[in-house]
Design an enzyme around this catalytic site. Sequence first.
Site, PDB file in Angstrom:
ATOM      1  N   SER A   1      -6.086  -3.497  -2.962  1.00 54.53           N
ATOM      2  CA  SER A   1      -5.660  -3.179  -4.324  1.00 54.53           C
ATOM      3  C   SER A   1      -6.485  -4.012  -5.293  1.00 54.53           C
ATOM      4  CB  SER A   1      -4.181  -3.530  -4.504  1.00 54.53           C
ATOM      5  OG  SER A   1      -3.817  -3.451  -5.879  1.00 54.53           O
TER       6      SER A   1
ATOM      7  N   TYR B   1       2.871  -9.598  -3.472  1.00 54.89           N
ATOM      8  CA  TYR B   1       2.055  -8.396  -3.230  1.00 54.89           C
ATOM      9  C   TYR B   1       0.576  -8.747  -3.351  1.00 54.89           C
ATOM     10  CZ  TYR B   1       0.244  -3.614  -3.999  1.00 54.89           C
ATOM     11  OH  TYR B   1      -0.468  -2.429  -3.928  1.00 54.89           O
TER      12      TYR B   1
END
Length: 253
Positions: free
Chosen positions: A141, A154
């Site tokens: 990401s 995350y």
Amino acid sequence: MRLKNKVALITGAGSGIGRATAQCFAAEGAIVIAADINEAEALITQELIEAVGGKCQAFKVDVSQEVQVKDAIAKTVSIYGRLDIMHNNAGISIIKPTTEITEADLDRLIGINFKGVFFGCKHAITQMVTQQEGIIINTASELGLVGQPLYSAYCGTKGAVIAMTRALSAEWVKQGIRINALCPGPIDTPMLRAELDLATNPKLEAQAAVDSIPAGKLGTAAEIAKVALFLASDDAQFVHGTTIVADGGKTII
Ligand code: NAD
């Protein structure tokens, strides 16, 4: 037909980026294994692909369980004879102030986003070494590259995927295995919609997300699938151990 008769296993293929990539790879001639913990959604991916003449088989797999990942790859090889492309894409997000992240939250995030990708790489590599070729794509990401409030755990898992991808590539490049990471920015999928829905005003939050992207819009899963297609194709034959960012320019400002 850039992937004609290639055998591609995609995790998280029951939704969002994984489903779009499954559809894209199948349209390019691949035989796709659509793996997901949500079997019903993986079956829908299979149906969508078969409805347009593509080849796809749904598998139920929880990527956080090593034995399930190992078995899915073994089953793929026993049915189709090989594994050309492994796309470790399944992932979850847990969005909370750091002070509210529990150990259970952390275990879940690490189990799926990091260990799940590691298991996929480990067992795909075991097979690909016997073939002396193979391609692995790990979905990380842009949040593995930059920080964002409420995303500390995350971000940690995605940064770990990027670092692991580099190390794996260095270790296995001489066995003909090409391993890269793909970093999407904000992409309009059920995951992002669920995150926006956590805000007091999801519409305002969605607009703020758009405003943070120089390209002026959220990405689509189909746009990310095309980047995965590039990495999976011979066009990327000299691309090793790197991170391709597809984020509408979010991380350049
Ligand atoms: P999504 O929620 O739409 O799809 C994720 C899929 O993964 C779902 O089908 C889900 O059932 C599956 N899954 C969850 N846990 C699993 C497990 N333990 N085993 C197997 N499958 C499991 O999400 P998405 O937006 O398509 O995200 C796909 C990947 O892209 C994730 O790794 C995510 O972190 C990453 N990503 C997404 C965005 C975004 O904005 N959407 C941005 C950057 C990175």
